[in-house]
Write an enzyme that holds these catalytic residues in place. Structure first.
Site, PDB file in Angstrom:
ATOM      1  N   LYS A 285     -22.569  63.379   8.686  1.00 36.01           N
ATOM      2  CA  LYS A 285     -22.932  63.005  10.039  1.00 36.01           C
ATOM      3  C   LYS A 285     -24.157  63.805  10.480  1.00 36.01           C
ATOM      4  CE  LYS A 285     -20.384  61.616  14.169  1.00 36.01           C
ATOM      5  NZ  LYS A 285     -19.112  61.730  14.916  1.00 36.01           N
ATOM      6  N   GLU A 371      -4.470  56.661  21.223  1.00 35.23           N
ATOM      7  CA  GLU A 371      -4.141  56.778  22.640  1.00 35.23           C
ATOM      8  C   GLU A 371      -2.700  56.379  22.940  1.00 35.23           C
ATOM      9  OE1 GLU A 371      -8.551  56.319  22.233  1.00 35.23           O
ATOM     10  OE2 GLU A 371      -6.808  55.225  21.448  1.00 35.23           O
ATOM     11  N   ARG A 399      -5.946  51.198  26.354  1.00 34.21           N
ATOM     12  CA  ARG A 399      -5.240  50.923  25.112  1.00 34.21           C
ATOM     13  C   ARG A 399      -3.783  51.383  25.172  1.00 34.21           C
ATOM     14  NH1 ARG A 399      -9.438  52.592  20.429  1.00 34.21           N
ATOM     15  NH2 ARG A 399      -8.498  50.774  19.469  1.00 34.21           N
TER      16      ARG A 399
END
Length: 630
Positions: A285, A371, A399
């Protein structure tokens, strides 16, 4: 922009097929330079996009898009995709008002398949496309890129389970960079880490290789791939070893994600399979930009920055951000109450829990991108006598609606839900605006909800929420607060009671959260025109102050409501319903300010407020027009 760049000659992915691997590597460097140059001015998801440049070039070199379908999970890593699909000329408008989105957007380009913005959904969407292809008798290749953190989400596992059962041909590219926004947590992340370092592949390579060589073209292709990989990537598929194999999905060993030649070979092999395959790619990344490589969390999503140092360009305001105020407030609360536990879903830094996690590591829980699990987990902790504080962005809390209803509201748990980034968030656009939490919060029995109008109110409201019984939701906006003095000792606010910040007799504006500031600005404008405007900071969305509403209706000629959330089902409608159910002698006209029944595009928050007519000027104009009719 210099015309001799390869990037300037790329108008569509078809042009990539004309380039050698060496030229593609040069193009990768040019794309990284373009991403860094642009995002240093616009801000954006820098580290994710820098990490997958070679992967995207390899995919578009092998696939025939838009006939074939390339999907992105979350979509914050799609900048290179945008640059090679005809959007180079617009790239400087990235995430700007009226410009191109920071995420894939089907209305923007035929190469963008679906509006990705929330994690873990791409395998489901890709499987749907693959099934539709099979039903239609088509021949499209379906490929989705999903990060290792997103793959840990429950929705991804649901899709993998069905995919393994159906054996529908498609390719999942697992972008394994050990990071989501904060560093990955959980058993799957640990498992993938072990696989990256495992020597089992090396020990068994020779025996597996002989079997594959005898199995035909596909097997020989995998052998060739293994021979050309280096070091820990000199690994072969071990049948039955990996988790994905158990699900019925053929999985490659990890391969280097910045080696274009290896990526192209591997993808071609996977695309020839007559069932689902998972191509395990290891990337870095922030690749190619040292500040992003060293601090990928900071550069996951960042504002404009100095390229040389990587430091964010500071604004002129000295006011703290709401998130930083919350960070200090929850640490202070946890010092007083040892039962407080903080929970987040891969958002330790974004929700301001980094300081809490360092001070109270045993009382901090990061569930990863899960979540639903986080919210249900909180109910269990509450039933066990703890005081969970669940910290999630408003858009991601959507969610876990069912868990809010069943596991918490129905059980009447003592859980505090802290929704950061409530309202319009700006540059990330419609997938990230938090405009629905008021609607789904106020509709659930037993849930109480508050919205601070400044940072002092946030401190008081957190303290109040922790003192109450049952589930409580706090919502606050992204960005800077108002610069007011913070209380030395937080107070418990009276439930369902507002406070009047401006007195007035002609018009009353009943405002919630950040809209109090806009309402006060509108009051200042109208005062210069001789219109007396009362501004009420309602504080409580549920239960709202019905006495203040009735008083405004009795004493003012016009009543307005102002919320930074959806009007449909919002608190403005709730106030209208209350006035209709128990009307005063004469009900005045009521104007509702909020988010209309549409998805709001990206742009700076003041621009969006102005476009929607919910800034001070917009509110004053509409009030002026209506008041003139009275």
């Amino acid at each position: 922009m210099e015309s001799h760049r390869i990037l300037d000659m790329i108008s569509s992915p078809a042009d990539l097929k004309l380039l050698t691997n060496e030229e593609l590597s040069i193009l990768a460097s040019e794309i990284r330079e373009q991403i860094i140059t642009t995002t240093s001015k616009t801000g954006g998801h820098v580290a994710p996009s820098l990490g997958v440049v070679e992967l995207i070039l390899a995919c578009h070199s092998v696939l025939d898009c838009p006939h074939d379908k390339l999907l992105f999970d979350v979509g914050h890593q799609s900048y290179a995709h945008k640059l090679v699909t005809g959007r180079l000329g617009e790239f400087d408008t990235l995430r700007q008002f009226g410009g191109i989105s920071g995420f894939p957007k089907a209305s923007e380009s035929e190469y963008d398949v679906h509006p990705s913005g929330h994690a873990s959904d791409s395998v489901s969407v890709a499987l749907g496309l693959a099934m539709a292809r099979d039903l239609n008798g088509g021949d499209e290749k379906i490929v989705t890129i999903i990060g290792d953190a997103s793959l840990s989400g429950g929705m991804a596992f649901e899709a993998l389970n069905q995919l393994g059962q159906l054996q529908t041909p498609m390719v999942i590219i697992l972008n394994d960079n050990e990071m989501s926004i904060s560093r990955n947590v959980g058993a799957l992340a640990r498992y993938l880490g072990e696989k990256r370092a495992s020597r089992e592949y090396t020990r068994t390579r020779d025996s597996v290789q002989s079997v594959l060589e005898a199995s035909g073209p596909l097997g020989r292709g995998l052998v060739d791939l293994g021979r050309n990989a280096k070091d820990s990537f000199k690994q072969m598929v071990i049948p039955g070893e990996m988790l994905f194999e158990k699900l019925g999905i053929t999985c490659t060993a990890p391969i280097p994600g910045h080696d274009i030649a290896a990526l192209k070979r591997a993808l071609r092999v996977c695309l020839k399979a007559d069932g689902p395959t998972l191509l395990h790619v290891v990337t870095k990344k922030g690749k190619g930009y040292e500040p992003a490589e060293e601090n990928p969390s900071k550069f996951h999503g960042i504002g404009p920055y100095d390229i040389a140092t990587g430091e964010v360009k500071k604004g002129s305001s000295s006011a703290p951000k709401y998130t930083s105020v919350f960070s200090k407030a929850i640490v202070a609360e946890a010092e007083r109450d040892h039962d407080i536990v903080a929970i987040t879903a891969a958002m330790k830094d974004g929700t301001g829990l980094a300081a809490f996690s360092e001070k109270f590591p045993k009382r901090f829980i990061d569930t990863g991108i899960a979540e639903e699990h986080a919210v249900a987990l909180a109910s269990g902790l509450a039933l066990g006598g703890k005081k969970p504080v669940v910290c999630i962005y408003s858009t991601f809390m959507q969610r876990a609606f069912d868990q809010l209803v069943i596991n918490n509201a129905l059980a009447n748990t003592n859980v505090v839900f802290c929704l950061d980034r409530a309202g319009l968030v700006g540059d990330d656009g419609p997938t990230h605006h938090g405009v629905f939490d008021i609607v789904y919060g106020r509709m659930v029995p037993g849930v109480r909800m508050m919205a601070p109008s400044d940072e002092a109110e946030l401190v008081h409201m957190l303290h109040t929420a922790l003192a109450l019984e049952g589930p409580v939701v706090l919502r606050w906006p992204r960005g800077e607060a108002r610069g007011v003095e913070l209380p030395a000792v937080p107070q418990v606010l009276e439930e369902g009671k507002s406070r009047t910040t401006r007195e007035g007799s002609d018009v009353a504006i009943l405002a919630f959260g950040r809209m109090v500031q806009e309402a006060e600005g509108a009051a200042d404008i109208l005062a210069k025109e001789g219109v007396s405007v009362r501004v009420v900071d309602m504080r409580w969305i549920k239960p709202f102050d019905e006495e203040a509403v009735r008083k405004a209706a009795l004493e003012c000629k016009l009543v307005c409501t102002a919320e930074e959330g959806a009007i449909e089902g919002g608190i403005g409608e709730g106030i209208l319903e209350a006035l209709a159910a128990n009307p005063p002698a004469q009900v005045p006209p009521v104007l509702t300010f909020g988010i209309p029944d549409e998805f709001v595009e990206q742009g700076k928050v003041p621009q969006l407020h102005h476009m929607l007519g919910i800034d001070s000027c917009g509110m004053a104009a509409r009030i002026r027009e209506k008041y003139a009719e009275l």
